[in-house]
Design an enzyme around this catalytic site. Structure first.
Site, PDB file in Angstrom:
ATOM      1  N   ARG A 230       1.846  -5.180   4.921  1.00 18.36           N
ATOM      2  CA  ARG A 230       0.906  -4.280   5.587  1.00 18.36           C
ATOM      3  C   ARG A 230       1.622  -3.571   6.715  1.00 18.36           C
ATOM      4  O   ARG A 230       2.513  -4.157   7.365  1.00 18.36           O
ATOM      5  CB  ARG A 230      -0.272  -5.055   6.189  1.00 18.36           C
ATOM      6  CG  ARG A 230      -1.389  -5.358   5.246  1.00 18.36           C
ATOM      7  CD  ARG A 230      -2.196  -4.107   4.874  1.00 18.36           C
ATOM      8  NE  ARG A 230      -3.290  -4.437   3.975  1.00 18.36           N
ATOM      9  CZ  ARG A 230      -3.211  -4.435   2.644  1.00 18.36           C
ATOM     10  NH1 ARG A 230      -2.090  -4.120   2.039  1.00 18.36           N
ATOM     11  NH2 ARG A 230      -4.275  -4.726   1.907  1.00 18.36           N
ATOM     12  N   HIS A 278       2.326   3.467   0.012  1.00 17.07           N
ATOM     13  CA  HIS A 278       1.470   2.285  -0.181  1.00 17.07           C
ATOM     14  C   HIS A 278       1.068   2.148  -1.658  1.00 17.07           C
ATOM     15  O   HIS A 278      -0.108   1.996  -1.991  1.00 17.07           O
ATOM     16  CB  HIS A 278       0.222   2.358   0.714  1.00 17.07           C
ATOM     17  CG  HIS A 278      -0.458   1.032   0.884  1.00 17.07           C
ATOM     18  ND1 HIS A 278      -1.078   0.643   2.044  1.00 17.07           N
ATOM     19  CD2 HIS A 278      -0.630  -0.003   0.019  1.00 17.07           C
ATOM     20  CE1 HIS A 278      -1.594  -0.558   1.899  1.00 17.07           C
ATOM     21  NE2 HIS A 278      -1.336  -0.969   0.666  1.00 17.07           N
TER      22      HIS A 278
HETATM   23  P1  NAP Z   1      -1.231 -14.862  -0.657  1.00 21.77           P
HETATM   24  O1  NAP Z   1      -1.153 -15.396  -2.035  1.00 21.77           O
HETATM   25  O2  NAP Z   1      -2.417 -15.190   0.169  1.00 21.77           O
HETATM   26  O3  NAP Z   1       0.094 -15.320   0.108  1.00 21.77           O
HETATM   27  C1  NAP Z   1       0.279 -15.095   1.477  1.00 21.77           C
HETATM   28  C2  NAP Z   1       1.549 -15.792   1.926  1.00 21.77           C
HETATM   29  O4  NAP Z   1       1.781 -15.460   3.303  1.00 21.77           O
HETATM   30  C3  NAP Z   1       1.433 -17.330   1.848  1.00 21.77           C
HETATM   31  O5  NAP Z   1       2.643 -17.870   1.418  1.00 21.77           O
HETATM   32  C4  NAP Z   1       1.164 -17.713   3.312  1.00 21.77           C
HETATM   33  O6  NAP Z   1       1.614 -18.989   3.690  1.00 21.77           O
HETATM   34  C5  NAP Z   1       1.986 -16.675   4.043  1.00 21.77           C
HETATM   35  N1  NAP Z   1       1.513 -16.536   5.420  1.00 21.77           N
HETATM   36  C6  NAP Z   1       0.292 -16.166   5.864  1.00 21.77           C
HETATM   37  N2  NAP Z   1       0.232 -16.216   7.207  1.00 21.77           N
HETATM   38  C7  NAP Z   1       1.440 -16.637   7.621  1.00 21.77           C
HETATM   39  C8  NAP Z   1       2.000 -16.915   8.900  1.00 21.77           C
HETATM   40  N3  NAP Z   1       1.288 -16.757  10.041  1.00 21.77           N
HETATM   41  N4  NAP Z   1       3.271 -17.356   8.950  1.00 21.77           N
HETATM   42  C9  NAP Z   1       4.002 -17.533   7.820  1.00 21.77           C
HETATM   43  N5  NAP Z   1       3.527 -17.301   6.576  1.00 21.77           N
HETATM   44  C10 NAP Z   1       2.256 -16.858   6.481  1.00 21.77           C
HETATM   45  O7  NAP Z   1      -1.128 -13.270  -0.660  1.00 21.77           O
HETATM   46  P2  NAP Z   1      -0.477 -12.338  -1.775  1.00 21.77           P
HETATM   47  O8  NAP Z   1      -1.410 -12.133  -2.905  1.00 21.77           O
HETATM   48  O9  NAP Z   1       0.886 -12.837  -2.081  1.00 21.77           O
HETATM   49  O10 NAP Z   1      -0.403 -10.943  -0.982  1.00 21.77           O
HETATM   50  C11 NAP Z   1       0.283 -10.847   0.238  1.00 21.77           C
HETATM   51  C12 NAP Z   1      -0.014  -9.506   0.902  1.00 21.77           C
HETATM   52  O11 NAP Z   1       0.593  -8.435   0.182  1.00 21.77           O
HETATM   53  C13 NAP Z   1      -1.478  -9.097   0.940  1.00 21.77           C
HETATM   54  O12 NAP Z   1      -2.183  -9.741   1.974  1.00 21.77           O
HETATM   55  C14 NAP Z   1      -1.386  -7.591   1.151  1.00 21.77           C
HETATM   56  O13 NAP Z   1      -1.402  -7.308   2.546  1.00 21.77           O
HETATM   57  C15 NAP Z   1      -0.047  -7.231   0.559  1.00 21.77           C
HETATM   58  N6  NAP Z   1      -0.161  -6.364  -0.627  1.00 21.77           N
HETATM   59  C16 NAP Z   1       0.414  -5.128  -0.580  1.00 21.77           C
HETATM   60  C17 NAP Z   1       0.368  -4.314  -1.684  1.00 21.77           C
HETATM   61  C18 NAP Z   1       1.040  -2.980  -1.692  1.00 21.77           C
HETATM   62  O14 NAP Z   1       0.874  -2.207  -2.629  1.00 21.77           O
HETATM   63  N7  NAP Z   1       1.837  -2.682  -0.681  1.00 21.77           N
HETATM   64  C19 NAP Z   1      -0.290  -4.743  -2.844  1.00 21.77           C
HETATM   65  C20 NAP Z   1      -0.872  -5.999  -2.845  1.00 21.77           C
HETATM   66  C21 NAP Z   1      -0.800  -6.801  -1.722  1.00 21.77           C
HETATM   67  P3  NAP Z   1       1.001 -20.321   3.023  1.00 21.77           P
HETATM   68  O15 NAP Z   1       1.606 -20.352   1.621  1.00 21.77           O
HETATM   69  O16 NAP Z   1       1.489 -21.403   3.884  1.00 21.77           O
HETATM   70  O17 NAP Z   1      -0.489 -20.141   2.985  1.00 21.77           O
HETATM   71  C1  GLV Z   2      -2.874  -3.308  -1.493  1.00 16.57           C
HETATM   72  O1  GLV Z   2      -2.347  -2.995  -0.479  1.00 16.57           O
HETATM   73  C2  GLV Z   2      -3.541  -4.544  -1.690  1.00 16.57           C
HETATM   74  O2  GLV Z   2      -3.795  -5.256  -0.721  1.00 16.57           O
HETATM   75  O3  GLV Z   2      -3.829  -4.869  -2.865  1.00 16.57           O
END
Ligand code: NAP
Ligand code: GLV
Length: 315
Positions: A230, A278
């Protein structure tokens, strides 16, 4: 059953795909909500402030995004079950983005592009993948997929998470106290964290300096930042000043403090910054429709929802 689609873009596409999946669903597209009492379900991306709070019988919110920071930051978002989008389609797209950009910087493509514009044939040394340390911040759904996709190239993989994690072939670091040791072993930082009060502004000058001072492969000109998490995680001005100071060699940025990235931003013109709007991993309408209909049906029969957001945790 009535579903309200309240999305800042592509609402009609989502509606068309959902109708194809479930012709029985009564679909409304904001702002044409019809009677508010009828609405039980909402599919949202950046809904107008206060809209969800005005739905007295809302039972489930489905987020078009995997990240739900905007919904949780809005105090008017009602406390109802909130599920975020998790789907193999999106996950695969993110793994592609990460592999593409890690290879791009490891193979010094920003410099080759620049040399090409000057029609200059110059040899640049490149480290072997096995000598490059890729540090993935966040080892959730997307971080795990990225690590798995990078593994066959032979990179040295590290990950940093909030709670202890284990993944084959990945050295794991946990919590604030292990951030510095993690950065000390990172040449290319791949950021796949959610935006929470704990992670906001994390990618600032002090963070980037730690990468620079301690995380340096002998053959890469300097550390690299890849942020597809983000925009609020990073301080755009600090990324620029770190690039200017030589503390950061290059960056791939998919997300920004302000989106769309304003045309005057110097990031646009930086020769070693790769900018995408994005769309590292889009939520494709067909995948969203499949997912939303499944969640709604699960909820309607009293089943267990998938990927429910933990509000207090913030992701
Ligand atoms: P997820 O499965 O919830 O994984 C989040 C990871 O971040 C987990 O490993 C978590 O740790 C870690 N984390 C959270 N808070 C933390 C902290 N304070 N310190 C250290 N590690 C921390 O999420 P995801 O599905 O992988 O997605 C991650 C992010 O990608 C989304 O929230 C979104 O913002 C972004 N995203 C971007 C796009 C784009 O097109 N740019 C698309 C989709 C998503 P734990 O394992 O210990 O819980
Ligand atoms: C995109 O940024 C998402 O959070 O899926």
């Amino acid at each position: 059953m009535t579903l309200l689609i309240a999305c800042s873009s592509r609402a009609e596409q989502f509606a068309a795909e959902i109708r194809a999946h479930d012709p029985q669903l009564d679909i409304r597209i904001a702002p044409d909500t019809g009677p508010l009492e009828a609405i039980r379900y909402a599919l949202v991306w950046q809904p107008p402030a206060g809209l969800l709070a005005a739905l007295p019988n809302l039972q489930l919110i489905v987020s078009v995004g995997a990240g739900v920071d905007a919904l949780l930051d809005d105090p008017s978002t009602p406390v109802r079950p909130l599920v975020r989008f998790v789907d193999n389609d999106l996950t695969t797209r993110m793994a592609e983005y990460v592999v593409l950009n890690v290879l791009y910087h490891h193979r010094r493509m920003t410099e080759f592009r620049e040399l090409q514009t000057r029609r200059t044939w110059t040899y640049l040394p490149e480290p072997a993948a096995r000598d490059v340390r890729v540090g993935i911040m966040g080892l959730g759904v997307l971080g795990t997929a990225a690590a798995t996709a990078l593994r066959p190239f032979g990179y040295q993989l590290r990950a940093w998470t909030r709670t202890p994690k284990g993944l084959e072939g990945v050295t794991c670091f946990t919590g604030t106290h292990q951030l510095d040791p993690f950065l000390a072993e990172t040449d290319i930082a791949v950021v796949l964290l959610p935006l929470t009060p704990q992670t906001r502004g994390l990618l600032n000058r002090s963070f980037l300096r730690k990468l620079s001072l301690r995380g340096r492969s002998p053959l890469l000109p300097g550390p690299v930042l890849i942020n597809a998490g983000r925009g609020g995680l990073q301080v755009d001005a600090d990324v620029l000043s770190a690039l200017s100071a030589g503390e950061l060699y290059a960056a791939s940025l998919d997300v920004f403090e302000s989106e769309p990235l304003p045309p005057p931003s110097p990031l646009w013109a930086h020769p070693r910054v790769v900018i995408t709007p994005h769309n590292a991993a889009e939520s494709a309408p067909a995948a969203i429709a499949r997912y939303a209909v499944r969640q709604i049906k699960t909820h309607a029969r009293g089943g267990k929802l998938e990927n429910v957001v933990h509000r207090a945790r913030g992701y």
